[in-house]
Design an enzyme around this catalytic site. Sequence first.
Site, short mmCIF file in Angstrom:
data_model
loop_
_atom_site.label_atom_id
_atom_site.label_comp_id
_atom_site.label_asym_id
_atom_site.label_seq_id
_atom_site.Cartn_x
_atom_site.Cartn_y
_atom_site.Cartn_z
N HIS A 4 6.26 8.05 31.68
CA HIS A 4 5.50 6.89 32.18
C HIS A 4 5.59 6.69 33.69
CE1 HIS A 4 6.41 6.12 27.90
NE2 HIS A 4 5.15 5.73 27.88
N GLY A 20 7.78 -8.15 37.08
CA GLY A 20 6.96 -7.79 35.93
C GLY A 20 5.61 -7.22 36.34
N ARG A 43 -0.95 4.07 34.61
CA ARG A 43 -1.33 2.78 33.99
C ARG A 43 -1.42 1.64 35.00
NH1 ARG A 43 0.20 2.15 28.13
NH2 ARG A 43 0.43 4.29 27.47
N GLU A 179 12.45 -16.20 29.19
CA GLU A 179 11.64 -15.13 29.80
C GLU A 179 11.50 -14.07 28.72
OE1 GLU A 179 14.19 -12.58 29.52
OE2 GLU A 179 13.79 -11.87 31.55
N ASP A 204 8.00 -22.93 35.13
CA ASP A 204 7.51 -24.04 34.30
C ASP A 204 8.67 -24.69 33.56
OD1 ASP A 204 6.56 -21.22 33.23
OD2 ASP A 204 7.13 -22.36 31.46
N1 HPA Z 1 8.32 -18.27 28.17
C1 HPA Z 1 8.48 -16.95 28.34
N2 HPA Z 1 8.37 -16.34 29.50
C2 HPA Z 1 8.08 -17.09 30.57
C3 HPA Z 1 7.90 -18.46 30.47
C4 HPA Z 1 8.03 -19.08 29.21
O1 HPA Z 1 7.89 -20.29 29.06
N3 HPA Z 1 7.60 -18.93 31.72
C5 HPA Z 1 7.62 -17.86 32.54
N4 HPA Z 1 7.90 -16.75 31.85
#
Ligand code: HPA
Length: 235
Positions: A4, A20, A43, A179, A204
């Site tokens: 990969h 990510g 990819r 996460e 968040d």
């Molecule tokens: N859940 C999973 N992964 C995440 C989240 C979440 O609320 N926020 C940012 N990455």
Amino acid sequence: MSIHISAKPGEIAKNVLLPGDPLRAKYIADNFLQNVKLVSSIRNIYFFTGTYKNIALTVGASGMGCPSIGIYSYELFTEYEAECIIRIGTCGAYTKKLELFDLINVDSACSESTYAECAFDYKKDIFNHQGNAFNIINDTAKELNREVKCGAIHSGDVFYRQAKGKPAIVKKYKCLAAEMEAFALFANAKFLKKTAATLLTVSDIIPTHEKISADEREKALLPMITLALESVVKN
Ligand code: HPA
């Protein structure tokens, strides 16, 4: 070249930063590294190798979830010279005690994922960070006067979960945040006796649905990116 990753032998540095998102990897390469070369784009998962303060460094993307980071980190560790991978990502806080933009240096990652059992016959649902990168990040944060929280997090397989309330494993390990990748990274590093850390920015707050807006994201991640870069230089 691995299955990969198309980098040639010697084109991946000992230290790797792994966001990510491929475009986040490109942003870091464009804005923070010198002598940058794109070494893989299979990819559209970009890997760039360059230097930061004259130290060789690779920045590339993990993709989302344990299966994806499991593949990339395993190939980086086994088919190239990577010794230390620092994942940098975002997370959702499970507790109102955390605030948007807070930084978490992950002590341990738990999961309902079968990744570690299927890969290595590990019958555990939680793995610690591996090696000295975690301590170096904490020391570097102190020097930079930047607060980081440490604790357990949850690497879930499911982003869109219907059930109300915290998952059982989150209660079991008093997880700070959710996460989707650290568990597989730590399991790979443990099995292969390599170094791995995960640094997260709270993007968040799950109980209140507060979020960093799309416009704020790039700037919001700068403290985490610079802390990771400054830590790598010391490694
Ligand atoms: N859940 C999973 N992964 C995440 C989240 C979440 O609320 N926020 C940012 N990455």
